[in-house]
Design a protein around this motif. Sequence first.
Motif, PDB file in Angstrom:
ATOM      1  N   ILE A 265     -36.040  -1.192  12.024  1.00 33.80           N
ATOM      2  CA  ILE A 265     -35.338  -1.786  13.173  1.00 33.80           C
ATOM      3  C   ILE A 265     -33.821  -1.609  13.031  1.00 33.80           C
ATOM      4  CG2 ILE A 265     -34.821  -3.973  14.360  1.00 33.80           C
ATOM      5  CD1 ILE A 265     -37.596  -2.820  14.958  1.00 33.80           C
ATOM      6  N   LEU A 266     -33.323  -1.810  11.812  1.00 32.65           N
ATOM      7  CA  LEU A 266     -31.876  -1.643  11.591  1.00 32.65           C
ATOM      8  C   LEU A 266     -31.470  -0.216  11.936  1.00 32.65           C
ATOM      9  CD1 LEU A 266     -31.601  -3.697   8.278  1.00 32.65           C
ATOM     10  CD2 LEU A 266     -30.471  -4.245  10.456  1.00 32.65           C
ATOM     11  N   ARG A 267     -32.298   0.743  11.540  1.00 33.57           N
ATOM     12  CA  ARG A 267     -32.012   2.159  11.828  1.00 33.57           C
ATOM     13  C   ARG A 267     -32.028   2.377  13.339  1.00 33.57           C
ATOM     14  NH1 ARG A 267     -35.317   3.772   8.099  1.00 33.57           N
ATOM     15  NH2 ARG A 267     -37.065   4.178   9.497  1.00 33.57           N
ATOM     16  N   GLU A 268     -33.055   1.840  13.995  1.00 34.26           N
ATOM     17  CA  GLU A 268     -33.168   2.011  15.447  1.00 34.26           C
ATOM     18  C   GLU A 268     -31.983   1.402  16.195  1.00 34.26           C
ATOM     19  OE1 GLU A 268     -38.066   1.887  15.479  1.00 34.26           O
ATOM     20  OE2 GLU A 268     -36.952   0.558  16.825  1.00 34.26           O
ATOM     21  N   ARG A 269     -31.426   0.319  15.637  1.00 35.88           N
ATOM     22  CA  ARG A 269     -30.290  -0.321  16.300  1.00 35.88           C
ATOM     23  C   ARG A 269     -28.958   0.335  15.916  1.00 35.88           C
ATOM     24  NH1 ARG A 269     -31.557  -5.905  18.135  1.00 35.88           N
ATOM     25  NH2 ARG A 269     -33.756  -5.731  18.689  1.00 35.88           N
ATOM     26  N   GLY A 270     -29.035   1.378  15.100  1.00 35.56           N
ATOM     27  CA  GLY A 270     -27.817   2.092  14.725  1.00 35.56           C
ATOM     28  C   GLY A 270     -26.978   1.377  13.673  1.00 35.56           C
ATOM     29  N   LEU A 271     -27.594   0.459  12.942  1.00 34.56           N
ATOM     30  CA  LEU A 271     -26.860  -0.254  11.890  1.00 34.56           C
ATOM     31  C   LEU A 271     -27.049   0.457  10.553  1.00 34.56           C
ATOM     32  CD1 LEU A 271     -27.876  -3.788  13.108  1.00 34.56           C
ATOM     33  CD2 LEU A 271     -25.514  -2.932  12.983  1.00 34.56           C
ATOM     34  N   ARG A 272     -25.962   0.521   9.770  1.00 36.39           N
ATOM     35  CA  ARG A 272     -26.034   1.198   8.487  1.00 36.39           C
ATOM     36  C   ARG A 272     -26.447   0.218   7.390  1.00 36.39           C
ATOM     37  NH1 ARG A 272     -20.137   2.699   7.919  1.00 36.39           N
ATOM     38  NH2 ARG A 272     -20.169   0.590   8.798  1.00 36.39           N
ATOM     39  N   VAL A 273     -27.328   0.711   6.492  1.00 39.78           N
ATOM     40  CA  VAL A 273     -27.749  -0.083   5.338  1.00 39.78           C
ATOM     41  C   VAL A 273     -27.277   0.667   4.099  1.00 39.78           C
ATOM     42  CG1 VAL A 273     -29.737  -0.967   4.037  1.00 39.78           C
ATOM     43  CG2 VAL A 273     -29.799  -0.951   6.549  1.00 39.78           C
ATOM     44  N   PRO A 274     -26.487   0.060   3.201  1.00 46.93           N
ATOM     45  CA  PRO A 274     -26.135  -1.365   3.152  1.00 46.93           C
ATOM     46  C   PRO A 274     -24.800  -1.718   3.822  1.00 46.93           C
ATOM     47  CG  PRO A 274     -25.436  -0.308   1.131  1.00 46.93           C
ATOM     48  CD  PRO A 274     -26.003   0.778   2.012  1.00 46.93           C
ATOM     49  N   GLU A 275     -24.073  -0.721   4.366  1.00 45.42           N
ATOM     50  CA  GLU A 275     -22.705  -1.001   4.832  1.00 45.42           C
ATOM     51  C   GLU A 275     -22.672  -2.165   5.833  1.00 45.42           C
ATOM     52  OE1 GLU A 275     -24.188   1.837   4.654  1.00 45.42           O
ATOM     53  OE2 GLU A 275     -22.952   3.315   3.614  1.00 45.42           O
ATOM     54  N   ASP A 276     -23.518  -2.094   6.884  1.00 45.26           N
ATOM     55  CA  ASP A 276     -23.505  -3.164   7.879  1.00 45.26           C
ATOM     56  C   ASP A 276     -24.403  -4.333   7.466  1.00 45.26           C
ATOM     57  OD1 ASP A 276     -21.826  -1.648   9.562  1.00 45.26           O
ATOM     58  OD2 ASP A 276     -23.564  -0.502  10.272  1.00 45.26           O
ATOM     59  N   VAL A 277     -25.578  -4.007   7.013  1.00 46.29           N
ATOM     60  CA  VAL A 277     -26.535  -5.040   6.591  1.00 46.29           C
ATOM     61  C   VAL A 277     -27.168  -4.620   5.261  1.00 46.29           C
ATOM     62  CG1 VAL A 277     -28.579  -6.382   7.219  1.00 46.29           C
ATOM     63  CG2 VAL A 277     -27.070  -5.539   9.037  1.00 46.29           C
ATOM     64  N   ALA A 278     -26.999  -5.440   4.255  1.00 51.20           N
ATOM     65  CA  ALA A 278     -27.638  -5.174   2.960  1.00 51.20           C
ATOM     66  C   ALA A 278     -29.026  -5.824   2.962  1.00 51.20           C
ATOM     67  CB  ALA A 278     -26.791  -5.737   1.829  1.00 51.20           C
ATOM     68  N   VAL A 279     -30.000  -5.123   2.387  1.00 46.39           N
ATOM     69  CA  VAL A 279     -31.383  -5.618   2.429  1.00 46.39           C
ATOM     70  C   VAL A 279     -31.970  -5.674   1.014  1.00 46.39           C
ATOM     71  CG1 VAL A 279     -33.712  -5.189   3.326  1.00 46.39           C
ATOM     72  CG2 VAL A 279     -31.720  -4.667   4.757  1.00 46.39           C
ATOM     73  N   VAL A 280     -32.602  -6.791   0.682  1.00 46.02           N
ATOM     74  CA  VAL A 280     -33.315  -6.929  -0.592  1.00 46.02           C
ATOM     75  C   VAL A 280     -34.756  -7.346  -0.286  1.00 46.02           C
ATOM     76  CG1 VAL A 280     -33.426  -8.109  -2.826  1.00 46.02           C
ATOM     77  CG2 VAL A 280     -31.201  -7.658  -1.768  1.00 46.02           C
ATOM     78  N   GLY A 281     -35.707  -6.675  -0.913  1.00 49.80           N
ATOM     79  CA  GLY A 281     -37.115  -7.008  -0.721  1.00 49.80           C
ATOM     80  C   GLY A 281     -37.668  -7.817  -1.882  1.00 49.80           C
ATOM     81  N   PHE A 282     -38.988  -7.861  -1.973  1.00 47.32           N
ATOM     82  CA  PHE A 282     -39.661  -8.570  -3.066  1.00 47.32           C
ATOM     83  C   PHE A 282     -40.982  -7.839  -3.345  1.00 47.32           C
ATOM     84  CE2 PHE A 282     -41.479 -11.735  -5.720  1.00 47.32           C
ATOM     85  CZ  PHE A 282     -40.508 -12.694  -6.031  1.00 47.32           C
TER      86      PHE A 282
END
Lengths: 341, 341
Positions: A265-282
């Motif tokens: 979804i972040l990719r589809e919305r054109g947001l950069r990971v981790p620059e715009d939104v950092a993501v950590v899973g489990f």
Amino acid sequence: MPEQTTGPRPTLEAVASRAGVSRATASRVVNGGAGVRAPLVEKVRRAVEELGYVPNHAARTLVTRRNGAVAVIIAEPEFRVFSDPFFEQQVRGISRELTAYDAQLVLLWVEGPGDHERISRYLGGGHVDGALAFSLHSDDALPSVIERARIPVVFGGRPAPGTDPAVPFVDCDNRGGAREAVRHLVGLGRRNIAHISGPADQTSAIDRIHGYRDVLLDADPGLLRRGDFTEESGARAMAELLDRRPDVDGVFVANDLMASGALRILRERGLRVPEDVAVVGFDDMVSVVERTTPALTTVRQDIEGMGRLMVKLLMRLLDGTGPEVPASVITPTSLVRRASA
Amino acid sequence: MPEQTTGPRPTLEAVASRAGVSRATASRVVNGGAGVRAPLVEKVRRAVEELGYVPNHAARTLVTRRNGAVAVIIAEPEFRVFSDPFFEQQVRGISRELTAYDAQLVLLWVEGPGDHERISRYLGGGHVDGALAFSLHSDDALPSVIERARIPVVFGGRPAPGTDPAVPFVDCDNRGGAREAVRHLVGLGRRNIAHISGPADQTSAIDRIHGYRDVLLDADPGLLRRGDFTEESGARAMAELLDRRPDVDGVFVANDLMASGALRILRERGLRVPEDVAVVGFDDMVSVVERTTPALTTVRQDIEGMGRLMVKLLMRLLDGTGPEVPASVITPTSLVRRASA
């Protein structure tokens, strides 16, 4: 033998003691009497009668590992059993360990409460020596269904409050792992850290929410979205989060599958990971983290190792040897840093 | 009861008849003797001894559907069981049908020949009423392992020559389906039609090769590449094909998973599908054909329905009722046209 597996039913030990024979002799008589002298057979039979000992399969199961089989019960419908790599990995650990004990793994799953009665009958029918059950839900009668079968059991994941506390379980440090994930995001300077959680009826999901809140005591409740551990639910939760809080700059997601959906979804919305939104899973699920873009930073738990541990605890219950009381185990987690945070 | 499931072992009926008691009484004695008067217990015990009746679980299984459970055996290692959607779909059909019969499904798989002895013991131990086995390999001792357990069995997929011909199986029309796929490619004007086949030790793969050859009698052997039904092997085979025969303009791939791998290689090499190379798969596996680019033309087989049929044949074997002799079933296939050919 621990209390949970015997209950009020008279044990073979009691029969042996009353008959004045060894447990092995009592066991042979109960199993057909081959090779036991007639007077001893008579003594054991009398003790069986006097005590009301029920020599059915379920009871006999407790005596030895006579069936050579262990049931693995996944409290999820078939489509989840085959699509969530968590189950595959846990079953792999269990399978390898059971092979080492020369015990046959038989896999069962639960489509719904309609299956409980049948599963209980099977488990109590003397076909397996014990059971390993995981992915329990708090509103689920499965733990008591398994208890009714009166066979030794070990749970994967801490069961919900209300479940017999004598039943051992293996879990990872869900709360500690979540704390480490959120602290990592804080350390990266993120201010609006969201959490996509698992279902509210599973302790692993609840513990991870607690870990998130331990670090972010005053987090906006709007930053918490609930998923159900499937990839699709992670995507949905991420989309909702971005709609409500477009300023979100960090997300701790309660498992890797949901994180994979969130990254999409972040990719589809054109947001950069981790620059715009950092993501950590489990989880650190190899088959998931390897294919995400970018590679997923996540909390590693040793899923296969936990499966092996469940088998070891069960075997200790079954053999009943040694002074060690089988106890539950909480295994440590560790943060694995990759590109996404 | 069909011959294959009973053999020379003395039955409980024979014991009852010799002891001059009802079958129910004989059964109660064999199961512990509760509620049976001592003289009758003695009579039954004598009959058991004289006939050499073995009151173990396996023998008792033959009498009724008393265990209420059916083993589903996938002759593949755990990583394939959980990664090939074919198995999930077949198990889904089986699971639903067994639920209708109130029978518990227990799933087993086979990592290797080292598991055979244990599986045979489990199957013969009186824990399941029958077995359904699929993904058999011709060099595999599994069919005879199952036969040794002396329980009714139905195979998924025609077993290799040499397997007991009395064992029923359910299969699809592999050869006819393959012919239709290749004829479709011929109809599109393709001249150099290749085939990526499944493993040489599975009859489904061999039958599909025969179907391909039925239509293309004089095909260059260089146009035939072998895979093992995994996505990765389809990719590898396609790459090899393009290296050897860059003029290939059509490919019939023996299953959808391998076709998905082949499509990936065609894309990587800059070839257009279907303009440059038309591709037809086999299975019509929803989870695969939905995500390929372009959508995959394929031969549909009713995998879930075949699973259900296997259960129905087994239940007929177990109940042993009616004059109908359980027979094998070949289900039809049909070509599903999408964008790839």
